[in-house]
Design an enzyme around this catalytic site. Sequence first.
Site, PDB file in Angstrom:
ATOM      1  N   GLY A 182       2.102   2.773   2.127  1.00 46.21           N
ATOM      2  CA  GLY A 182       2.740   1.465   2.344  1.00 46.21           C
ATOM      3  C   GLY A 182       3.771   1.527   3.446  1.00 46.21           C
ATOM      4  O   GLY A 182       3.842   2.510   4.181  1.00 46.21           O
ATOM      5  N   ASN A 183       4.558   0.469   3.578  1.00 50.79           N
ATOM      6  CA  ASN A 183       5.647   0.490   4.559  1.00 50.79           C
ATOM      7  C   ASN A 183       6.854  -0.259   3.971  1.00 50.79           C
ATOM      8  O   ASN A 183       6.780  -0.776   2.861  1.00 50.79           O
ATOM      9  CB  ASN A 183       5.184  -0.093   5.898  1.00 50.79           C
ATOM     10  CG  ASN A 183       4.679  -1.503   5.759  1.00 50.79           C
ATOM     11  OD1 ASN A 183       5.392  -2.394   5.327  1.00 50.79           O
ATOM     12  ND2 ASN A 183       3.402  -1.715   6.109  1.00 50.79           N
TER      13      ASN A 183
END
Length: 408
Positions: free
Chosen positions: A214-215
């Site tokens: 993810g980020n």
Amino acid sequence: MLRKSPFKNRKILIGITGGIAAYKIPQLVRILKKEGAEVQIVLSESAKNFVTPQTLSVLSEKPALSDFFKSNQGDWNNHVHLGLWADLILIAPAGANTLAKMTHGICDNLLMSVILSARCPIFVAPAMDLDMWIHPSTQTNIQTLVDRGVHLIDPEEGSLASGLEGKGRMAEPENIAQFLSAHLAPKPNYFLGKRVLVSAGGTQEAIDPVRYIGNHSSGKMGFAIAEQLIELGADVELVYGAVTIAPPANCHSYQTLSAKAMKAKCDEIFPTCDVLIMAAAVADYHAVDVASEKIKKSDDALTLTLAKNPDILKSLSETKKEHQVLIGFALETEKEEFHALEKLQKKNLDCIVLNSLKNPNAGFAVDTNEVTLYCKDGEQFHIPTQQKDQVAAALLNKLGEWLTKTTT
Ligand code: CTP
């Protein structure tokens, strides 16, 4: 038909500081009052050497204020209330000292406290001798104020009180009124009735039933844009990935966690939209084999094979119809402008919004942001650090103005 004045019922606070041009302010007050504005005067002690509070009180039909305390009543003039009362604040004349104090947040009288408490647009009409005007310290202060969003009403050329000739005279009251009027006049609202697809948040690419790639995207900027578009009367379709806050009400919203799911939803909605604002932080890669069971730790190292995700924005731009407008975002850590402009061109966009990660008060984790909007015709607009909802409002304002100008 009678023209409705943009000043009608507007609350305008005029801050007068010490300078010979202060003698022209009663004339400005008369113009604004005639146009239907409510005018409140706040003047500095030294301004009283050039114009009397009595004249200003009579013309504005309100006591002209300069002290925190009302002498005989023990009552006080609340700078916070005054700052919040105003729809617009004008500092005229603004001398070099006042500009320096504004730049550094020096708050040594009622007027400076009002300025620091204000949330409305602030205008300055500088007045000073020509050498003071061109002095690097004045010019640097002006630039800082303009970068913060203060509106500059440029001084005019002519004879100065010193006997010299040059730039430094305060703009004439009629010209100041015209400048303010252009700001207050209702602007065409490009987004009214437009169908706008907004993407927000980050995508999550599964590795196994427990983990994902993810980020740090929170979705706050994209949601602020969606909210602002709803306010502007747009019909908003919001497609969002992983976020840390709830999506706005009053729009259709869909959560799609992976890039693939986000692409499918955007592909479905985009053909019926007028505008796409792609604020999502889409992962560039996904795991080739997503384990169906939790991956157990065994060896010292684990190798994941990743494959490229489709570029949602680029593929939508390839289907773009003539009336459709595409706005991308770019998040860069180096050669920011270069990469943003490259994406603008490669993805065939109308505009791109560059998020700068160099500013600690901008980007993922914070509630503030600073962005620059680059348009395909070379125009660019910088939006200084503010709360994300204010950045969204300023961004859509600039974008709406640019789209009105270039698409009609
Ligand atoms: N974008 C997209 N699909 C992707 C990757 C990005 O639609 N798979 C969109 C983003 O939503 C953004 C724009 O493309 O509006 C630029 O995204 P960014 O992550 O800055 O750039 P990339 O094109 O992914 O390039 P790089 O990561 O190499 O900088």
